[in-house]
Design an enzyme around this catalytic site. Structure first.
Site, PDB file in Angstrom:
ATOM      1  CB  VAL A 123     -24.746  33.923  -9.849  1.00 17.10           C
ATOM      2  CG1 VAL A 123     -24.277  35.268 -10.372  1.00 17.10           C
ATOM      3  CG2 VAL A 123     -24.436  33.827  -8.375  1.00 17.10           C
ATOM      4  CG  ASN A 124     -27.228  30.282 -14.698  1.00 12.04           C
ATOM      5  OD1 ASN A 124     -27.425  31.038 -15.651  1.00 12.04           O
ATOM      6  ND2 ASN A 124     -26.879  29.018 -14.843  1.00 12.04           N
ATOM      7  CG  HIS A 140     -31.296  36.248 -13.186  1.00 12.23           C
ATOM      8  ND1 HIS A 140     -30.384  35.865 -14.138  1.00 12.23           N
ATOM      9  CD2 HIS A 140     -30.572  36.655 -12.117  1.00 12.23           C
ATOM     10  CE1 HIS A 140     -29.164  36.047 -13.679  1.00 12.23           C
ATOM     11  NE2 HIS A 140     -29.247  36.528 -12.454  1.00 12.23           N
ATOM     12  CB  CYS A 141     -32.231  31.918  -9.264  1.00 10.45           C
ATOM     13  SG  CYS A 141     -32.155  31.459  -7.534  1.00 10.45           S
ATOM     14  CB  VAL A 142     -30.115  36.789  -6.537  1.00 12.15           C
ATOM     15  CG1 VAL A 142     -30.443  37.977  -7.389  1.00 12.15           C
ATOM     16  CG2 VAL A 142     -31.199  36.520  -5.528  1.00 12.15           C
TER      17      VAL A 142
END
Ligand SMILES: [Zn+2]
Ligand SMILES: [Zn+2]
Length: 248
Positions: free
Chosen positions: A160-161, A155-157
Site C-alpha cells: 500500500v505504498n 506502486h505496490c499493492v
C-alpha cells in the site's frame, strides 16, 4: 487492446489493505504449520532431532523478524518526496536568460522522464502540473498516491505504498528475506507434506492438521517460486541502474 497497468493499479488502492491482511494470514498459517504442528513438538524428543528442530526454529524466527521489519519499513517509510517549490539548482536548459524557470514539460500525464539515451545524453528535470512543483530527473507522478515520487519504481499493492528512492532498499530486503523464509518453510514442510498422503489414507492424524500443513506447503512453494522471479528481475534492474517504470 492496451491495458495501462498503472491506471489499473489505481483502481486497486483499497485492495492493498486486504493484501496486508493476506500477508499476515499467510505468516500465521506458516507459523502454525512450521512451529506449532511440525517442528515445535520435535524440540521435546531429545537427541539430534531436538538440535535440528532448534536450528530450524531459530532460523525461522530470525527470518520472520527480518522480513517483518523490512515489510513495515517499506509500508511506513516515505518513498521519496520532492521538496515544496523544488527547482533545479543549475540547469541551463530550464532557465531563461533572465533567470526565470522554464518547465520542460507540463503535460497532464506528468510523465517527464526523458530517456538518458536521448540527444542530451542525460536525464532532465521537468514540471508536474498535478503537484504544481518541479520534477527532478527520474521522478514520476503516482496516480494512486497523488504525488511525485523520487526514482519511483512502482506502486505496490502488497505494501500500500510506492516503492521509490528511499524505501527501495527495504523492498529488496523484503523480497530476499521472504524468499529465504518461504524456501526454508517449503523444505522443512516437505517431509510432512509427503506424509500427508499416507496419513490421510490411514486417518492417523486430524484432518485439520493435515489441511494446515498442505495449505502452508503449497502457499510457501508458490511464493518462493514467484519471489525468485521478482528477485532476478529486480537484481537485473539494480545492476543496470534502472527502474521498472523506466524499463517499461
Ligand atoms: Zn506530481
Ligand atoms: Zn504510489
Amino acid at each position: 487492446m492496451d491495458i495501462n497497468l498503472f491506471k489499473l493499479c489505481s483502481g486497486l488502492k483499497f485492495l492493498g489493505y486486504l493484501m496486508i491482511l493476506l500477508v499476515l494470514a499467510i505468516v500465521a498459517v506458516s507459523y502454525y504449520a512450521v512451529v506449532l504442528l511440525t517442528w515445535g513438538p520435535r524440540l521435546l524428543r531429545g537427541g539430534l532431532s531436538s538440535f535440528f528442530a532448534f536450528f530450524v526454529l531459530l532460523l525461522f524466527h530470525l527470518l520472520l523478524i527480518l522480513l517483518s521489519w523490512s515489510y513495515f519499513m517499506v509500508v511506513l517509510r516515505d518513498p521519496g518526496s520532492v521538496p515544496e517549490n523544488w527547482r533545479p539548482a543549475r540547469d541551463e536548459e530550464n532557465f531563461e536568460g533572465d533567470g526565470s524557470y522554464l518547465p520542460h514539460e507540463a503535460s497532464g500525464s506528468g510523465s517527464t522522464w526523458p530517456s538518458s539515451n536521448g540527444s542530451e545524453g542525460r536525464p532532465r528535470s521537468g514540471f508536474c502540473i498535478r503537484c504544481q512543483n518541479g520534477k527532478p530527473p527520474r521522478c514520476h507522478h503516482c496516480s494512486v498516491c497523488q504525488r511525485c515520487v523520487l526514482k519511483m519504481d512502482h506502486h505496490c499493492v502488497w505494501v500500500v505504498n510506492c516503492v521509490g528512492a528511499c524505501n527501495y532498499k527495504f523492498f529488496l530486503l523484503f523480497l530476499l528475506y521472504t524468499f529465504l523464509e518461504t524456501t526454508m518453510d517449503t523444505l522443512v514442510l516437505l517431509p510432512s507434506f509427503i506424509d500427508f498422503f499416507s496419513e490421510a489414507k490411514d486417518h492417523s492424524d486430524s484432518p485439520g492438521k493435515l489441511a494446515v500443513i498442505f495449505v502452508a506447503f503449497v502457499l510457501n512453494l508458490a511464493f518462493a517460486l514467484s519471489l525468485l522471479c521478482f528477485l532476478v528481475m529486480h537484481g537485473s534492474l539494480v545492476f543496470s541502474n534502472t527502474t521498472s517504470i523506466e524499463e517499461c
